[in-house]
Enzyme design. Sequence first.
Site, PDB file in Angstrom:
ATOM      1  N   GLU A 183       0.855  -1.177   0.000  1.00  0.00           N
ATOM      2  CA  GLU A 183       0.000   0.000   0.000  1.00  0.00           C
ATOM      3  C   GLU A 183       0.899   1.237   0.000  1.00  0.00           C
ATOM      4  O   GLU A 183       2.074   1.170   0.375  1.00  0.00           O
ATOM      5  CB  GLU A 183      -0.912   0.014   1.236  1.00  0.00           C
ATOM      6  N   ASP A 240     -19.086  -9.982  -8.794  1.00  0.00           N
ATOM      7  CA  ASP A 240     -18.951  -9.170  -7.586  1.00  0.00           C
ATOM      8  C   ASP A 240     -18.360  -7.798  -7.906  1.00  0.00           C
ATOM      9  O   ASP A 240     -18.769  -6.790  -7.329  1.00  0.00           O
ATOM     10  CB  ASP A 240     -18.074  -9.895  -6.566  1.00  0.00           C
TER      11      ASP A 240
END
Length: 293
Positions: free
Chosen positions: A208, A233
């Site tokens: 991240e 999804d």
Amino acid sequence: MALSTPLSTALGTGGLSSDSRSIDQLKSVANRDPKAAVKETAKQFEALFMQEVMKSMRQATMSSGMMENSATQMGGEMLDQQYASKMTGLPGGLSQAIERHLQRQLGVKDGELPSAKSATATQQIPQLATRNVQPHVQSFILKHDSAAKAAEASTGIPASFMIAQAAHESGWGKREIMNKDGTSSNNIFGIKAGANWTGKVAEVQTTEYVDGKAVKVTAKFRAYANHEEAFKDYAKLISGNDRYRDVVAKANTGSAEGFAKGLQKAGYATDPDYATKLARTINTTMRVQRAMA
């Protein structure tokens, strides 16, 4: 488009090296003027080669670190493309050697192709655009075509955009998120498992970006029974969340850059260069799809 129009003008200055729509235009011209199509294809291959040379030279140069960001990187890539274009098609250059090879391979001589060979040869010319594409890239696109088209029907987002995003997130299927038992989570979109997720999860270490710096963290990601569930999804997440409302709107306009920038702005990923990387993958996907059509 009249045959008197220069092929490079008809296809645009970037040609195959920068515009996936050129593949369709090249097919059209090849049906009427195979010799000119071979010549232009050779020039485009030389342009691709020169771009790689410029890219390698730039990567080999020591970076100063001053005033370097995603914008300057993009500018450098555009400059490389322009330099490559200027260096392409020169007398005695690589394109002439490629052109002679293609002419021998396709049976193109000083005149037009013999009628018996015309159909076969003109079909082969656009296929050359995929010869420098690794097999796993084409396989990934074909494998997820049906699921992506089903997701397109429910979201309006072009199937090619979603295939490209799945490719970017999973490294064309080579870096899928794995479960603890070593099986694939089938989460090729990198969707995290938030508090509202009640399905299975895969907990892995990921990268991240915090304040622009890459850090390693452990995060939970959604796990699916198969890739089709992942596409369903993803479609539900993007179309049913107000956070991505503008993303869907931009995707419906067919703008790869707008779609990619919209996702980054909405917070889909923390990588500051996410939009640039995704847009590049979308353009690659579209180019390969058009060549395989």
